[in-house]
Write a protein that holds these residues in place. Structure first.
Motif, PDB file in Angstrom:
ATOM      1  N   ASP A   1      -5.114   5.048   7.965  1.00  0.00           N
ATOM      2  CA  ASP A   1      -3.947   5.914   7.872  1.00  0.00           C
ATOM      3  C   ASP A   1      -3.805   6.713   9.160  1.00  0.00           C
ATOM      4  O   ASP A   1      -4.518   6.468  10.135  1.00  0.00           O
ATOM      5  N   THR A   2      -2.895   7.684   9.183  1.00  0.00           N
ATOM      6  CA  THR A   2      -2.640   8.437  10.413  1.00  0.00           C
ATOM      7  C   THR A   2      -3.828   9.288  10.838  1.00  0.00           C
ATOM      8  O   THR A   2      -3.946   9.649  11.994  1.00  0.00           O
TER       9      THR A   2
ATOM     10  N   ILE B   1     -10.258   4.771  17.965  1.00  0.00           N
ATOM     11  CA  ILE B   1     -10.411   5.401  16.663  1.00  0.00           C
ATOM     12  C   ILE B   1     -11.353   6.577  16.841  1.00  0.00           C
ATOM     13  O   ILE B   1     -12.516   6.394  17.216  1.00  0.00           O
ATOM     14  N   ASP B   2     -10.847   7.768  16.582  1.00  0.00           N
ATOM     15  CA  ASP B   2     -11.628   9.006  16.741  1.00  0.00           C
ATOM     16  C   ASP B   2     -12.249   9.112  18.137  1.00  0.00           C
ATOM     17  O   ASP B   2     -13.428   9.420  18.284  1.00  0.00           O
ATOM     18  N   ASN B   3     -11.450   8.813  19.151  1.00  0.00           N
ATOM     19  CA  ASN B   3     -11.868   8.859  20.557  1.00  0.00           C
ATOM     20  C   ASN B   3     -13.033   7.923  20.872  1.00  0.00           C
ATOM     21  O   ASN B   3     -13.796   8.166  21.795  1.00  0.00           O
TER      22      ASN B   3
ATOM     23  N   LEU C   1       0.843  -1.194   0.000  1.00  0.00           N
ATOM     24  CA  LEU C   1       0.000   0.000   0.000  1.00  0.00           C
ATOM     25  C   LEU C   1       0.878   1.244   0.000  1.00  0.00           C
ATOM     26  O   LEU C   1       1.956   1.262   0.592  1.00  0.00           O
ATOM     27  N   ASP C   2       0.414   2.282  -0.645  1.00  0.00           N
ATOM     28  CA  ASP C   2       1.157   3.536  -0.686  1.00  0.00           C
ATOM     29  C   ASP C   2       1.005   4.239   0.658  1.00  0.00           C
ATOM     30  O   ASP C   2      -0.089   4.652   1.025  1.00  0.00           O
ATOM     31  N   HIS C   3       2.105   4.317   1.414  1.00  0.00           N
ATOM     32  CA  HIS C   3       2.042   5.006   2.706  1.00  0.00           C
ATOM     33  C   HIS C   3       3.364   5.719   2.973  1.00  0.00           C
ATOM     34  O   HIS C   3       4.425   5.195   2.734  1.00  0.00           O
ATOM     35  N   SER C   4       3.252   6.944   3.453  1.00  0.00           N
ATOM     36  CA  SER C   4       4.438   7.704   3.818  1.00  0.00           C
ATOM     37  C   SER C   4       4.533   7.873   5.327  1.00  0.00           C
ATOM     38  O   SER C   4       5.539   8.323   5.836  1.00  0.00           O
ATOM     39  N   LYS C   5       3.484   7.528   6.030  1.00  0.00           N
ATOM     40  CA  LYS C   5       3.470   7.557   7.488  1.00  0.00           C
ATOM     41  C   LYS C   5       2.995   6.191   7.964  1.00  0.00           C
ATOM     42  O   LYS C   5       2.760   5.307   7.173  1.00  0.00           O
ATOM     43  N   LYS C   6       2.817   6.036   9.247  1.00  0.00           N
ATOM     44  CA  LYS C   6       2.402   4.731   9.746  1.00  0.00           C
ATOM     45  C   LYS C   6       0.962   4.419   9.334  1.00  0.00           C
ATOM     46  O   LYS C   6       0.134   5.317   9.175  1.00  0.00           O
ATOM     47  N   ILE C   7       0.703   3.139   9.132  1.00  0.00           N
ATOM     48  CA  ILE C   7      -0.651   2.672   8.869  1.00  0.00           C
ATOM     49  C   ILE C   7      -0.968   1.570   9.867  1.00  0.00           C
ATOM     50  O   ILE C   7      -0.076   0.859  10.337  1.00  0.00           O
ATOM     51  N   ARG C   8      -2.240   1.459  10.212  1.00  0.00           N
ATOM     52  CA  ARG C   8      -2.674   0.472  11.209  1.00  0.00           C
ATOM     53  C   ARG C   8      -3.661  -0.497  10.574  1.00  0.00           C
ATOM     54  O   ARG C   8      -4.563  -0.089   9.852  1.00  0.00           O
ATOM     55  N   LEU C   9      -3.464  -1.761  10.863  1.00  0.00           N
ATOM     56  CA  LEU C   9      -4.407  -2.794  10.460  1.00  0.00           C
ATOM     57  C   LEU C   9      -5.153  -3.200  11.720  1.00  0.00           C
ATOM     58  O   LEU C   9      -4.541  -3.617  12.706  1.00  0.00           O
TER      59      LEU C   9
END
Length: 184
Positions: A74-75, A112-114, A53-61
Motif C-alpha cells: 500500500d502507500t 521500499i523504506d529507503n 483488493l480494497d484500495h483507496s490510494k495507489k497500490i504497488r505490485l
C-alpha cells in the motif's frame, strides 16, 4: 410470591449483544486477514486481481527476480497481500526501445523504506483504475498492460502484432529518426 421469569432483562440483552459483536468482529478480522495472505493468479488476470483488493490510494505490485513471487504494497509500503503469478514458462519483462524494437528489460530498481533492491518488475495501480505500463512474456504469449486499458491485457503471441497495437507508424514512424540515420 413466586415470580416466573418470562424474558430477558435489558441488561442481559445488552451483554448478549456485546458478546455477539465481539465474536463477529474477531471472525470478520480473521476472514479479511486470510484473504490477504496469499493467492495464485495467471499473468492475464494481474490487473483484475489487484482491482479486487480494497484500495483507496495507489497500490504497488513488486515481483522478485523470478517474476513469480510478488507482494502487494500500500502507500505506506506495508505488505497487503502475496501473489504467485502462474504462467506457461518463465516470465520476462519487455519494453520497446525508441525505434520500436521489442527488447527484454533488465531488472527494475525498487525503493521500499529507503532500501533499494533489484526486482523483476513493478506494477502500480491507481484508485481511478489506471496503471503503469507493463509488458510481460512467457513461453508463448506477450501480455500488454497499458495505463488506460481495462482490466484485461492485450494478449498476443507475435511481437509485430504487439508493436502495431501500440504504435501508429503513419503518424509516428519509428524507423526514420534523421539524427541516427547514417548519411551516404
Amino acid at each position: 410470591m413466586d415470580h416466573a421469569k418470562k424474558g430477558m432483562t435489558l441488561f442481559e440483552l445488552l451483554i448478549v449483544m456485546i458478546i455477539v459483536g465481539i465474536v463477529y468482529s474477531i471472525g470478520l478480522f480473521a476472514i479479511k486477514k486470510e484473504k490477504a495472505v496469499s493467492s495464485s493468479i495467471k499473468a492475464s488476470e494481474l490487473k483484475s486481481a489487484l482491482t479486487a483488493l480494497d484500495h483507496s490510494k495507489k497500490i504497488r505490485l513488486i515481483c522478485d527476480n523470478s517474476c513469480h513471487e510478488c507482494r502487494v504494497l500500500d502507500t505506506r509500503d506495508s505488505v497487503v497481500a502475496s501473489i504467485r503469478l502462474s504462467s506457461d514458462g518463465p516470465l520476462q519483462r519487455y519494453g520497446f526501445d525508441r525505434l520500436g524494437e521489442l527488447r527484454p528489460l533488465e531488472k527494475t530498481v525498487t525503493n521500499i523504506d529507503n532500501k533499494f533492491s533489484q526486482e523483476c518488475f513493478e506494477f502500480t495501480l491507481y484508485p481511478d483504475g489506471t496503471s503503469s505500463p507493463l509488458i510481460l512474456k512467457d513461453n508463448a504469449s506477450y501480455y500488454l498492460y497499458t495505463p488506460l486499458q481495462g482490466e484485461k491485457p492485450f494478449i498476443t503471441d507475435s511481437a509485430e502484432t504487439l508493436r502495431l497495437h501500440l504504435f501508429d507508424e503513419l503518424r509516428y514512424p519509428l524507423k526514420s529518426d534523421r539524427y541516427y540515420v547514417q548519411q551516404p
